[in-house]
Design an enzyme around this catalytic site. Structure first.
Site, PDB file in Angstrom:
ATOM      1  N   ALA A 156       0.841  -1.207   0.000  1.00 31.43           N
ATOM      2  CA  ALA A 156       0.000   0.000   0.000  1.00 31.43           C
ATOM      3  C   ALA A 156       0.875   1.256   0.000  1.00 31.43           C
ATOM      4  O   ALA A 156       0.684   2.155  -0.832  1.00 31.43           O
ATOM      5  CB  ALA A 156      -0.933  -0.002   1.206  1.00 31.43           C
TER       6      ALA A 156
ATOM      7  N   ALA B 225       3.927 -12.251   2.589  1.00 35.79           N
ATOM      8  CA  ALA B 225       2.696 -12.829   2.025  1.00 35.79           C
ATOM      9  C   ALA B 225       3.079 -13.943   1.056  1.00 35.79           C
ATOM     10  O   ALA B 225       3.795 -13.706   0.079  1.00 35.79           O
ATOM     11  CB  ALA B 225       1.890 -11.751   1.328  1.00 35.79           C
TER      12      ALA B 225
ATOM     13  N   GLY C 230      -0.987 -14.945  -2.317  1.00 29.51           N
ATOM     14  CA  GLY C 230      -1.071 -14.178  -3.541  1.00 29.51           C
ATOM     15  C   GLY C 230      -2.132 -13.107  -3.515  1.00 29.51           C
ATOM     16  O   GLY C 230      -2.541 -12.650  -2.457  1.00 29.51           O
TER      17      GLY C 230
ATOM     18  N   GLU D 279      -7.530 -21.222  -2.922  1.00 29.22           N
ATOM     19  CA  GLU D 279      -7.401 -21.098  -1.460  1.00 29.22           C
ATOM     20  C   GLU D 279      -8.777 -21.214  -0.822  1.00 29.22           C
ATOM     21  O   GLU D 279      -9.805 -21.172  -1.510  1.00 29.22           O
ATOM     22  CB  GLU D 279      -6.743 -19.759  -1.096  1.00 29.22           C
ATOM     23  CG  GLU D 279      -5.260 -19.715  -1.474  1.00 29.22           C
ATOM     24  CD  GLU D 279      -4.543 -18.436  -1.080  1.00 29.22           C
ATOM     25  OE1 GLU D 279      -5.201 -17.491  -0.629  1.00 29.22           O
ATOM     26  OE2 GLU D 279      -3.312 -18.387  -1.244  1.00 29.22           O
TER      27      GLU D 279
ATOM     28  N   HIS E 173      -4.719 -17.523  11.285  1.00 33.09           N
ATOM     29  CA  HIS E 173      -4.430 -18.411  10.151  1.00 33.09           C
ATOM     30  C   HIS E 173      -4.368 -19.823  10.696  1.00 33.09           C
ATOM     31  O   HIS E 173      -3.718 -20.070  11.717  1.00 33.09           O
ATOM     32  CB  HIS E 173      -3.102 -18.026   9.503  1.00 33.09           C
ATOM     33  CG  HIS E 173      -2.920 -18.611   8.139  1.00 33.09           C
ATOM     34  ND1 HIS E 173      -2.727 -19.965   7.950  1.00 33.09           N
ATOM     35  CD2 HIS E 173      -2.933 -18.059   6.904  1.00 33.09           C
ATOM     36  CE1 HIS E 173      -2.602 -20.198   6.645  1.00 33.09           C
ATOM     37  NE2 HIS E 173      -2.735 -19.052   5.995  1.00 33.09           N
TER      38      HIS E 173
ATOM     39  N   ARG F 224     -11.342 -19.480   6.682  1.00 32.53           N
ATOM     40  CA  ARG F 224     -10.342 -19.638   7.744  1.00 32.53           C
ATOM     41  C   ARG F 224     -10.900 -19.688   9.155  1.00 32.53           C
ATOM     42  O   ARG F 224     -10.348 -20.353  10.017  1.00 32.53           O
ATOM     43  CB  ARG F 224      -9.391 -18.445   7.703  1.00 32.53           C
ATOM     44  CG  ARG F 224      -8.329 -18.662   6.738  1.00 32.53           C
ATOM     45  CD  ARG F 224      -7.341 -17.570   6.765  1.00 32.53           C
ATOM     46  NE  ARG F 224      -6.634 -17.694   5.516  1.00 32.53           N
ATOM     47  CZ  ARG F 224      -5.844 -16.798   4.997  1.00 32.53           C
ATOM     48  NH1 ARG F 224      -5.651 -15.667   5.631  1.00 32.53           N
ATOM     49  NH2 ARG F 224      -5.256 -17.009   3.858  1.00 32.53           N
TER      50      ARG F 224
ATOM     51  N   HIS G 203      -3.030 -13.661  12.473  1.00 28.63           N
ATOM     52  CA  HIS G 203      -2.506 -13.439  11.121  1.00 28.63           C
ATOM     53  C   HIS G 203      -2.884 -12.090  10.543  1.00 28.63           C
ATOM     54  O   HIS G 203      -2.066 -11.431   9.914  1.00 28.63           O
ATOM     55  CB  HIS G 203      -3.051 -14.561  10.235  1.00 28.63           C
ATOM     56  CG  HIS G 203      -2.597 -14.522   8.808  1.00 28.63           C
ATOM     57  ND1 HIS G 203      -1.274 -14.633   8.465  1.00 28.63           N
ATOM     58  CD2 HIS G 203      -3.294 -14.399   7.650  1.00 28.63           C
ATOM     59  CE1 HIS G 203      -1.164 -14.590   7.132  1.00 28.63           C
ATOM     60  NE2 HIS G 203      -2.380 -14.420   6.626  1.00 28.63           N
TER      61      HIS G 203
ATOM     62  N   ARG H 208     -11.950 -12.099   6.543  1.00 29.78           N
ATOM     63  CA  ARG H 208     -11.370 -11.806   5.227  1.00 29.78           C
ATOM     64  C   ARG H 208     -11.224 -13.070   4.387  1.00 29.78           C
ATOM     65  O   ARG H 208     -10.734 -14.097   4.865  1.00 29.78           O
ATOM     66  CB  ARG H 208      -9.991 -11.182   5.415  1.00 29.78           C
ATOM     67  CG  ARG H 208      -9.243 -10.927   4.128  1.00 29.78           C
ATOM     68  CD  ARG H 208      -7.907 -10.293   4.432  1.00 29.78           C
ATOM     69  NE  ARG H 208      -7.057 -11.200   5.150  1.00 29.78           N
ATOM     70  CZ  ARG H 208      -6.123 -11.978   4.583  1.00 29.78           C
ATOM     71  NH1 ARG H 208      -5.938 -11.960   3.264  1.00 29.78           N
ATOM     72  NH2 ARG H 208      -5.379 -12.763   5.312  1.00 29.78           N
TER      73      ARG H 208
ATOM     74  N   LEU I 255      -4.006  -8.166  -0.286  1.00 28.95           N
ATOM     75  CA  LEU I 255      -3.079  -7.440  -1.175  1.00 28.95           C
ATOM     76  C   LEU I 255      -3.888  -6.690  -2.231  1.00 28.95           C
ATOM     77  O   LEU I 255      -3.538  -5.583  -2.641  1.00 28.95           O
ATOM     78  CB  LEU I 255      -2.085  -8.402  -1.833  1.00 28.95           C
ATOM     79  CG  LEU I 255      -1.053  -9.088  -0.913  1.00 28.95           C
ATOM     80  CD1 LEU I 255      -0.138 -10.005  -1.718  1.00 28.95           C
ATOM     81  CD2 LEU I 255      -0.223  -8.087  -0.143  1.00 28.95           C
TER      82      LEU I 255
HETATM   83  C1  SIN Z   1      -1.481 -17.652   2.851  1.00 32.58           C
HETATM   84  O1  SIN Z   1      -0.620 -17.812   1.992  1.00 32.58           O
HETATM   85  O2  SIN Z   1      -2.081 -18.585   3.382  1.00 32.58           O
HETATM   86  C2  SIN Z   1      -1.810 -16.262   3.286  1.00 32.58           C
HETATM   87  C3  SIN Z   1      -2.664 -15.614   2.295  1.00 32.58           C
HETATM   88  C4  SIN Z   1      -3.532 -14.584   2.947  1.00 32.58           C
HETATM   89  O3  SIN Z   1      -3.467 -14.390   4.150  1.00 32.58           O
HETATM   90  O4  SIN Z   1      -4.341 -13.993   2.224  1.00 32.58           O
END
Ligand code: SIN
Length: 539
Positions: free
Chosen positions: A17, A47, A50, A118, A243, A289, A350, A385, A391
């Site tokens: 940012a 990170a 991605g 993911e 996380h 998550r 996280h 999130r 990102l």
């Molecule tokens: C990860 O690679 O698990 C982290 C990605 C994230 O937190 O968005």
């Protein structure tokens, strides 16, 4: 020696940012970037996963919007989600133009992005650079910034406080405008004045509020704390994302095992080899998550084990080494071969979904103060999130904030007011540094034990009592002793802890990342909203 630096734009933080904003703002004025350690040291740099963006015709904006809203458990701001998701492809193109190299696939002589998967995503849409995405973005953006003559980089500089009209006025007015920051040079000592017509806060998150975190040491919530202290609105601090999978090893500090490992087939197992995620969600390992972290927490509390295991051994060794070179090598350094052995993992703090409230231009509620990245509460994440949306949010808000700040700068005709130098009052050098390390440890421990993945009223009350007495002690210490970066950070994490506890106590329901066993259900009637905090104790 006291020094004053005068810039058009002051940027605090050097992650995606801060750097993106600096590059765009520098088109119309001088920029100072201050950063606590070396230039690339930021949450962005760590990170792995991605950037989520719709880049394939098997995907659509509608799918990405729906996944973000599902994950956010009802309190994302719909207009923000739509704006951020639809900006994704342009932002990816700009990053590529800046020199970032993402992993590609070649099919029938055509190149396309190697889109990762993911948790919480219904389609493959994660643009990545193997498992070092953030580091690649930092590399590219820092190279661009270093080419600009009107951007000055101040490494090893930590902001102490924002400067406002209250700092400048002879009367104790409630602050309305930010004019820069007081900044400590952590190598040479001394607090300097950085005057900026526009200040952009992008100093990242606050994982260090908790004993166990995936974040680097710099993540002490400095930006959120400074903004709150000058009266900016802050919201949703109860939504701390844990996380599910950080490496569990006595010598491994804060090492993340990317969600992409589950995305590419990793299975979570107990010590006896049993896979357990299907018991908790039809999406199993790819559930959002909050669900995966809570499931692991429940299994660990039930079994008394120290960790669970992430098993990707069914994939070919050559694939694992190519797709996850950083994770493979790091695990190997700790004696774990992830191509043949399951990786021991535990959840850890996280990401802060809450932060400084900003509008769609990245403007906070205080004039002259814009924010971007993890410092903010934009409305994108709601109560949880979606992986790899951060990102994206950071780069979108840096872009919008820079456009708005450039326009605002053009309207500011007068010079910033004369700012008094930093006043250390009667502070003397501390003879008891141990107070700092003791209090730092205490905050992180009670936050982990009482304000973690599973909360209760009783635990929150206990945490609040501890927080109040520590807060008082730390504030007194702050005014008596010469400031150091440790003291600045301790003061900030103590304030962040207090904000997280207060927000968690206000939300008497369970939603997304906030789970309170005394109110296990969602209560839309009373809590379908953000939890807003504003400082009121002005004297
Ligand atoms: C990860 O690679 O698990 C982290 C990605 C994230 O937190 O968005």
């Amino acid at each position: 020696m006291e020094e004053t630096y005068v810039y058009d734009y002051l940027v605090i933080g050097s992650g995606i940012a801060g750097l993106s904003f600096a590059l765009k703002a520098s088109e119309t004025g001088s920029v100072a970037i201050i950063t606590k350690k070396e230039d690339k040291e930021s949450n962005t740099n760590y990170a792995q996963g991605g950037i989520a963006s719709v880049m394939s015709n098997l995907d659509s904006f509608e799918f990405h919007i729906k996944d973000t809203l599902n994950c956010g458990a009802g309190i994302c701001h719909d207009d923000v989600v739509e704006m951020v998701v639809k900006s994704g492809p342009d932002m990816i193109r700009e990053l590529v133009e800046s020199g970032a190299k993402f992993s590609m696939l070649e099919e029938d002589g055509m190149d396309s992005y190697d889109l990762g998967m993911e948790g919480g995503h219904s389609k493959r849409r994660i643009i990545h650079a193997k498992d070092l995405t953030g580091a690649e973005i930092e590399r590219a953006l820092i190279a661009r910034v270093r080419e600009k003559e009107n951007i000055d980089f101040f490494e090893n500089h930590i902001a102490v406080n924002l400067i406002t009209d209250r700092t400048i006025s002879s009367k104790p007015v409630v602050p309305k405008r930010v004019w820069g920051a007081y900044v400590l040079d952590t190598i040479n000592g001394g607090v300097m004045t950085f005057s900026g017509k526009i200040t952009f806060l992008a100093s990242g998150g606050a994982g260090k509020v908790y004993l166990y975190t995936s974040n680097p040491d710099i993540a002490t919530g400095d930006g959120i704390a400074m903004a709150y202290r000058v009266g900016a609105k802050v919201a949703n601090m109860e939504f701390v994302q844990f996380h599910p999978t950080c490496l569990y090893h006595p010598k491994a500090k804060s090492f993340l095992i990317s969600e992409a490992v589950r995305g590419e087939g990793g299975i979570l197992r107990l010590a006896n080899g049993e896979a357990f995620m299907k018991k908790y969600s039809d999406m199993a390992e790819l559930a959002p998550r909050d669900i995966v972290a809570r499931s692991i927490d429940e299994e660990l509390k039930r079994s008394g084990d120290d960790c669970v295991f992430l098993d990707i051994t069914k994939r070919e060794a050559s694939y694992i080494k190519d797709r996850f070179p950083n994770i493979y090598e790091t695990c190997k350094g700790f004696g774990i071969d992830m191509t043949t052995d399951p990786i021991p993992v535990v959840p850890a703090a996280h990401y802060m979904c809450g932060g400084v409230v900003v509008d769609k231009e990245g403007k906070s509620s205080i004039e002259g103060l814009y924010c971007g990245g993890e410092v903010t509460m934009t409305g994108l994440h709601g109560a949880n999130r979606l992986a790899s949306n951060s990102l994206l949010e950071a780069v979108v808000y840096a872009d919008r904030a820079a456009a708005s700040a450039r326009k605002e700068l053009a309207t500011i005709k007068e010079n910033p007011p004369k700012i008094p130098p930093w006043d250390p009052k009667d502070a003397v050098d501390s003879d008891e540094e141990v107070v700092i390390s003791q209090n730092w440890d205490e905050v992180r421990r009670f936050m982990w034990n009482y304000v973690g993945i599973v909360r209760s009223d009783k635990r929150l009350e206990r945490a609040m009592r501890r927080s109040r007495s520590l807060h008082k002690e730390i504030t007194e210490y702050y005014w008596h002793f010469t400031i150091t970066s440790d003291l600045i950070e301790l003061r900030n994490i103590a304030l962040l802890a207090d904000m997280i506890i207060r927000s968690a106590m206000m939300r008497k329901e369970s939603r997304g990342l906030h789970y309170n066993i005394d109110y296990p259900d969602k209560d839309d009637k009373n809590f379908h909203r953000d939890t807003v905090l504003v400082r009121e104790d002005w004297e």
